[in-house]
Design an enzyme around this catalytic site. Structure first.
Site, short mmCIF file in Angstrom:
data_model
loop_
_atom_site.label_atom_id
_atom_site.label_comp_id
_atom_site.label_asym_id
_atom_site.label_seq_id
_atom_site.Cartn_x
_atom_site.Cartn_y
_atom_site.Cartn_z
CB CYS A 100 -0.94 0.01 1.20
SG CYS A 100 -0.09 0.03 2.78
CB CYS A 131 -3.65 -0.34 8.86
SG CYS A 131 -4.48 -0.45 7.26
FE1 FES Z 1 -1.63 0.38 4.23
FE2 FES Z 1 -3.43 1.19 5.85
S1 FES Z 1 -3.67 0.86 3.72
S2 FES Z 1 -1.36 0.90 6.27
#
Ligand code: FES
Length: 143
Positions: free
Chosen positions: A34, A103
Site C-alpha cells: 500500500c 494497518c
Molecule cells: Fe496500508 Fe493502511 S492501507 S497501512
C-alpha cells in the site's frame, strides 16, 4: 466500510503525533503493497516507556492504530511493549474492517522496531523481541 467511533476519533484527533528528538529508539516500517510508512519514537527511562510518538505517512487506519498503539504502551514496561499485538490495538479501537487489519500490523511492527533499535544502541537483548521487518507486505494477506 464501517469504522468504529474510536477509529474515527483516533484518526481525526490522533494522540502522540510528532517526533522525540533524543529518542531512546526509533523504528520505521513500511508496507510495500500500500506504500504506507510508519515511524515510532520511544523515550525509555528505567525500563519504562516514558514517552512515545509517531509519524505515519499512510491511510486513516494506520494513523488511528499508531495513535492507539502509542497510547497503549506509554507508561508500560519494555516487556509489556514487546507483548503489544496488532490484535490488542484493534481491540482497543473496537475493531477494524478486515481489509484494514494490515494497518494495525504496521503499528505493532513499528513499536517492536523501535524497541529493537533501543536494544541495539544499548547492547542489550530484549526477551521475546525479534529483528524488525522493514516491509510487512509480504507476509500479510488481506483475504
Ligand atoms: Fe496500508 Fe493502511 S492501507 S497501512
Amino acid at each position: 466500510m464501517d469504522y468504529s467511533e474510536k477509529v474515527i476519533d483516533h484518526f481525526s484527533n490522533p494522540r502522540n503525533v510528532g517526533e522525540i528528538a533524543d529518542a531512546s529508539g526509533t523504528g520505521t516500517v513500511g508496507n510495500a503493497k500500500c506504500g504506507d510508512i510508519m515511524r515510532v519514537f520511544l523515550k525509555i527511562e528505567d525500563g519504562i516507556i516514558a514517552d512515545a510518538k509517531f509519524k505515519t505517512f499512510g491511510c486513516g487506519a494506520a494513523v488511528a492504530t499508531s495513535s492507539m498503539a502509542t497510547e497503549l504502551i506509554k507508561g508500560k514496561t519494555i516487556a509489556e511493549a514487546v507483548a503489544l499485538t496488532n490484535k490488542a490495538v484493534m481491540d482497543a479501537l473496537d475493531g477494524l474492517p478486515p481489509v484494514k487489519v494490515h494497518c494495525s500490523c504496521l503499528a505493532e511492527e513499528a513499536v517492536h522496531a523501535a524497541l529493537w533499535d533501543y536494544a541495539q544502541k544499548n547492547g542489550i537483548t530484549i526477551e521475546g523481541l525479534n529483528p524488525p521487518k522493514e516491509d510487512i507486505g509480504h507476509e500479510i494477506s488481506e483475504e
